[in-house]
Design an enzyme around this catalytic site. Sequence first.
Site, PDB file in Angstrom:
ATOM      1  N   LEU A   1       0.843  -1.203   0.000  1.00 11.86           N
ATOM      2  CA  LEU A   1       0.000   0.000   0.000  1.00 11.86           C
ATOM      3  C   LEU A   1       0.874   1.247   0.000  1.00 11.86           C
ATOM      4  CD1 LEU A   1      -2.847  -0.927   2.520  1.00 11.86           C
ATOM      5  CD2 LEU A   1      -2.546  -1.564   0.110  1.00 11.86           C
ATOM      6  N   ALA A   2       0.676   2.069  -1.010  1.00  8.28           N
ATOM      7  CA  ALA A   2       1.527   3.254  -1.161  1.00  8.28           C
ATOM      8  C   ALA A   2       0.754   4.412  -1.765  1.00  8.28           C
ATOM      9  CB  ALA A   2       2.734   2.912  -2.029  1.00  8.28           C
TER      10      ALA A   2
ATOM     11  N   GLY B   1      -0.994   6.819  -0.042  1.00  9.26           N
ATOM     12  CA  GLY B   1      -1.122   8.023   0.788  1.00  9.26           C
ATOM     13  C   GLY B   1      -0.104   9.097   0.422  1.00  9.26           C
TER      14      GLY B   1
ATOM     15  N   ARG C   1       2.070  14.331   6.974  1.00  6.44           N
ATOM     16  CA  ARG C   1       2.943  14.789   8.071  1.00  6.44           C
ATOM     17  C   ARG C   1       4.410  14.916   7.669  1.00  6.44           C
ATOM     18  NH1 ARG C   1       1.447  10.566  12.490  1.00  6.44           N
ATOM     19  NH2 ARG C   1       0.728   9.435  10.653  1.00  6.44           N
TER      20      ARG C   1
ATOM     21  N   GLN D   1      -5.503   3.598  -6.813  1.00  3.00           N
ATOM     22  CA  GLN D   1      -6.609   3.926  -5.914  1.00  3.00           C
ATOM     23  C   GLN D   1      -6.889   5.422  -6.056  1.00  3.00           C
ATOM     24  OE1 GLN D   1      -5.723   3.930  -1.735  1.00  3.00           O
ATOM     25  NE2 GLN D   1      -7.788   3.321  -1.132  1.00  3.00           N
TER      26      GLN D   1
ATOM     27  N   GLY E   1      -9.319   4.316   2.646  1.00  3.76           N
ATOM     28  CA  GLY E   1      -8.946   3.437   3.757  1.00  3.76           C
ATOM     29  C   GLY E   1      -8.129   2.245   3.288  1.00  3.76           C
TER      30      GLY E   1
ATOM     31  N   GLU F   1      -9.079   0.148  16.124  1.00  4.90           N
ATOM     32  CA  GLU F   1      -8.295   1.337  15.794  1.00  4.90           C
ATOM     33  C   GLU F   1      -8.331   2.319  16.951  1.00  4.90           C
ATOM     34  OE1 GLU F   1      -6.261   1.784  13.127  1.00  4.90           O
ATOM     35  OE2 GLU F   1      -6.759  -0.328  12.927  1.00  4.90           O
TER      36      GLU F   1
ATOM     37  N   SER G   1      55.544  13.843 -20.632  1.00  5.94           N
ATOM     38  CA  SER G   1      54.832  14.647 -19.630  1.00  5.94           C
ATOM     39  C   SER G   1      54.384  15.961 -20.238  1.00  5.94           C
ATOM     40  CB  SER G   1      55.746  14.935 -18.447  1.00  5.94           C
ATOM     41  OG  SER G   1      56.060  13.735 -17.809  1.00  5.94           O
TER      42      SER G   1
END
Length: 452
Positions: free
Chosen positions: A13-14, A16, A20, A80, A85, A157, A408
């Site tokens: 699940l990624a 969100g 914060r 999604q 949720g 929860e 050189s």
Amino acid sequence: MPNPSDPPAIVILAAGKGARMDSDLPKVLHPLGQVPMLHHALAAASALDPARIVVVTGYGADAVTKAARAYLPEVSIAHQTEQLGTGHAVLTARDALDGCDGKIIVLYGDTPFVTPQTLLALADAPTDVTVLGFEAADPRGYGRLVTQNGHLDKIVEEQDATADDEQITLCNSGVMAANATQLFNLLDAVDNSNSAAEYYLTDIVGLARARGLSAGVVRCHEAETRGINTVQQLATAEAQFQAQARAKLIADGVAMAAPDTVYLAQDTAIGRGASIEPYVVFAPGVTVESGATIRAFSHLEGAHVARGAVVGPYARLRPGAELAEDARIGNFVEVKNAQIDAGAKVNHLSYIGDASIGAAANIGAGSITCNYDGALKHHTTIGAGAFIGSGTLLVAPVEVGDSAYTGSGSVITEDVSAGDLAIARARQVTKKGLGARLMARLKSLKSKQKAD
Ligand code: UD1
Ligand code: CA
């Protein structure tokens, strides 16, 4: 039909935003061990050799998809559109999981430390629904695992917890496993009648028990389920990642004199018996073979260092640096997209870019491949056993043959054939006594200026 030997499939699940984190970058793309946080979950998932891995994207879906594919091109993506949720998020992955009949493991993209062993224990558990739980030092914010006689009854929860539930310290990590058919049947029954009005994945536990199915807990240490929600937690997680990665390398036989000063990436691979001196930074994509030495203050990225090679101190290996056995890259040398063959030496103050350096060639101090003309990159080829004199500028494209020699300070613009000597510099002019006279005149000028 489900078969107990079916390999598990994994949903990450990624979706969100990670509000914060105070950043527009999707949370799972914040770097940990110098790669997107999501890569850690993908690495743990891939280690199980699962039937399929599905990443559920939402906020920043394009960027998250790109990062997921960069790690695992064959990853499946489910989108999604609205974050309703965790239960809803898993339902989104239903089509992408078509044909996966074994266990489904749900993992979060922001929980990077879960190990493949723990995921396997979850998939192998005999219960219909299995939850990864941990004893929380501070359980606030977590879902609480309500157990009775060793059975898991339900997950409550935080927002919906009673005063009694709040006393529970056994918490939900978020990682869960269930058989595919049962998982989706249960999720179909989940509603959003809770204080967050979300479809909770965690509700499937209570629903399973009401249907006479079994539910259980696999436990792990809190550090393994550490989630990242804030930049402070990201900093703590980085420290944990670095400590674990160093400890693992040391356990695998890598010598580190000052481990706390060595900074590793998620994919850093170092062989047994290699030695890493203090203050070395490994950016992504580095492999160091057994018996190689990386000396102090070096920075490596996208580079391969073979057995017995020595790098640094103060060296920089950039992407495409390929060092063969016993090659030597010394102080203040930068190597990019270049093959340095066995035993070749570039020991001091050089830039070697877009080049191949033959075996046992010696590149003198301050030599530079002039690889870029402002628009295009060009290649320099140096043959085996060639000797490039100090301060040689190699204006690419250019080739110096086997055992050839450059004087050189030469500016080499034309190919030098095998065995030849090329000198390309202005002839020296010496004026008798003029050095001392010039200095005296300059000093008298200076004292006159001061007097004025
Ligand atoms: C969740 C669990 C909680 C557990 C905690 C552990 C639920 C309802 N609660 O709470 O029991 O103790 O994790 O950290 O599952 N996500 C989506 N789509 C959504 C919602 C979330 O992909 O619609 C993703 C988020 O991006 C995140 C993960 O799922 O990676 C967890 O979601 P989050 O809202 O952080 O859950 P918590 O409230 O922490
Ligand atoms: Ca969370």
